[in-house]
Scaffold this motif. Structure first.
Motif, short mmCIF file in Angstrom:
data_model
loop_
_atom_site.label_atom_id
_atom_site.label_comp_id
_atom_site.label_asym_id
_atom_site.label_seq_id
_atom_site.Cartn_x
_atom_site.Cartn_y
_atom_site.Cartn_z
N LYS A 275 37.59 45.10 40.11
CA LYS A 275 38.26 45.55 41.44
C LYS A 275 39.28 46.33 40.90
O LYS A 275 40.09 47.02 41.90
N ASN A 276 39.46 46.70 39.54
CA ASN A 276 40.90 47.22 39.13
C ASN A 276 40.42 48.43 38.29
O ASN A 276 39.64 48.68 37.80
N GLY A 277 41.96 49.11 38.34
CA GLY A 277 42.23 50.45 37.67
C GLY A 277 42.86 49.75 36.11
O GLY A 277 42.74 48.87 35.67
N HIS A 278 43.50 50.89 35.51
CA HIS A 278 44.43 50.71 34.30
C HIS A 278 45.49 49.49 34.44
O HIS A 278 45.54 48.75 33.65
N ALA A 279 45.84 49.45 35.60
CA ALA A 279 46.97 48.35 35.75
C ALA A 279 46.53 47.16 36.08
O ALA A 279 46.89 46.45 36.89
N LEU A 280 45.41 46.69 35.39
CA LEU A 280 44.75 45.40 36.03
C LEU A 280 45.43 44.20 35.88
O LEU A 280 45.20 43.21 36.71
N PRO A 281 46.45 44.05 34.75
CA PRO A 281 47.31 42.72 34.87
C PRO A 281 47.99 42.71 36.10
O PRO A 281 48.39 41.47 36.48
N PHE A 282 48.46 43.68 36.71
CA PHE A 282 49.40 43.46 38.00
C PHE A 282 48.38 43.75 39.24
O PHE A 282 48.89 43.34 40.18
N GLU A 283 47.33 44.13 39.23
CA GLU A 283 46.43 44.37 40.28
C GLU A 283 45.74 43.13 40.42
O GLU A 283 45.52 42.53 41.84
#
Length: 310
Positions: A275-283
Motif C-alpha cells: 500500500k506504500n510508496g518510497h516513504a514506507l516506514p512512515f506510511e
C-alpha cells in the motif's frame, strides 16, 4: 546527544538507545536520526539502536562535505561511528540515500562487522544503465534529473550560491517547490500528496531549508544526480543475509528493480509494502516495526547458530 570527531575533524552526532542485539539505522536524504525514534522506541526494550546523523543533517548539521563523493564520505562516517563504539555483529539497515551509504560502507570496509543487511526502498544503481533501467525514477529519470540540473544552474548564477539566505527569493521558491514535489512523490496516497502540497502552498516547507543545511542539500542532490553510482558488485558472493523492504507504489525506485536486487543474493528476504510508496516506514509504521524486528531477530539467531557451529 553523543558525538564523535570524524577522521577529517568534523563533529558527528548519533543516538544510542535500547539494549540487546545492535541495529544501526541510516536515514535518507533530508532526514535526521530523530525521525526514527517513533518507530524504534517501542522496540528498544529488545534491541539496541544506533542512529547516525549523516553529516550536514540533524545534530551533524555543521559537519562539512569535504569529499567529491557524498556516498564515500557518509560511508567513512559510518565506519568512524562503528569503530568508536566497538560494536561487532551489527544488523545494518539503510533507507533511501542511507541505503547507498550502507552499500558504499560495505564496498569500502566489507561485511566483517555485520551479521545482516536491510535495504529499504533503494536501488544499488542511481543512474540507469542498459542492463539496469531501475535507477532513480526509472523511465522518468531524464525528466526528473533535468529539472534538478536546470534549478542547479539558476542557483550557480547567484552571487553566493552556497548561502541560502543570499539566493534570490524566486530561486529559493523554485528550490522549495522542487523539494515539496520530491517529498510528495515519496507518498503513495493521492490524498496525502495533495495534502502535503497544500501545506507547501501555505508556506510550511519554508522551514525545511536554511543556511545551515543548504550546503548538504545542494551537495547531496548534485552528486546524487551526476555520479555513476553502481554498487551491485557489493552483492557478489555476499556472505551475510540480505533483506529488502520495497514500496509497491514507489515513484523513486521501481519494485521490479528491487526484486531483481534481492535475487542477486541467495540468502535474501523480500518484503513488499503493497500500500506504500518510497516513504514506507512512515506510511505503514506498524508493519515496518514488525518487519524490522523480524530482520533483527532473524539475523541475530543465524549469527548465534554460526557461532555454535564454529
Amino acid at each position: 546527544m553523543p558525538k564523535i570527531t570524524s577522521r577529517d575533524g568534523q563533529t558527528l552526532n548519533y543516538i544510542d538507545i535500547g539494549r540487546g542485539p545492535v541495529c544501526i539505522l541510516v536515514h535518507g536524504f533530508g532526514m535526521q536520526a530523530s525521525h526514527w525514534l517513533p518507530l524504534i522506541v517501542p522496540l528498544s526494550t529488545q534491541y539496541r539502536f544506533i542512529l547516525p546523523d549523516l553529516r550536514g543533517f540533524g545534530g551533524s548539521i555543521n559537519a562539512q562535505h569535504l569529499e567529491d563523493c557524498v556516498f564515500e564520505s557518509f560511508a567513512h562516517d559510518l565506519n568512524d561511528i562503528i569503530q568508536h563504539l566497538s560494536v561487532p555483529n551489527v544488523a545494518l539497515a539503510g533507507f533511501s540515500m542511507g541505503g547507498m551509504t550502507s552499500l558504499m560502507y560495505q564496498r569500502l570496509y566489507g561485511t566483517d562487522k555485520l551479521r545482516g543487511y536491510l535495504q529499504i526502498d533503494q536501488s544499488p544503481v542511481v543512474q540507469n544503465t542498459e542492463d539496469w533501467p531501475w535507477g532513480s525514477y526509472g523511465e522518468q529519470q531524464s525528466l526528473k534529473f533535468n529539472e534538478f540540473h536546470q534549478m542547479h544552474a539558476l542557483v550557480e548564477q547567484q552571487h553566493r550560491p552556497l548561502l541560502w539566505s543570499s539566493l534570490n527569493p524566486a530561486v529559493q521558491q523554485g528550490v522549495l517547490d522542487g523539494k515539496a514535489r520530491f517529498i510528495a512523490g515519496t507518498l503513495a496516497s493521492p490524498l496525502a500528496k495533495r495534502g502535503f502540497m497544500g501545506l507547501h502552498k501555505l508556506g510550511a516547507t519554508k522551514l525545511i531549508v536554511n543556511d545551515k543545511n543548504w550546503p548538504a542539500y545542494r551537495a547531496c542532490m548534485l552528486r546524487y544526480t551526476a555520479q555513476q553510482a553502481d554498487l551491485r558488485d557489493v552483492f557478489h558472493n555476499y556472505p551475510i543475509p540480505l533483506w529488502v523492504f520495497a514500496g509497491e507504489h514507489s515513484e523513486l525506485y521501481d519494485i521490479e528493480g528491487q526484486r531483481k536486487m534481492a535475487s542477486l543474493v541467495d540468502d535474501s528476504t523480500f518484503i513488499t509494502f503493497s500500500k506504500n510508496g518510497h516513504a514506507l516506514p512512515f506510511e505503514s509504521p506498524i508493519k515496518f516495526m514488525r518487519s524490522l524486528s523480524a530482520f533483527i531477530r532473524s539475523t541475530a539467531r543465524k549469527n548465534e547458530e554460526q557461532i555454535c557451529l564454529s
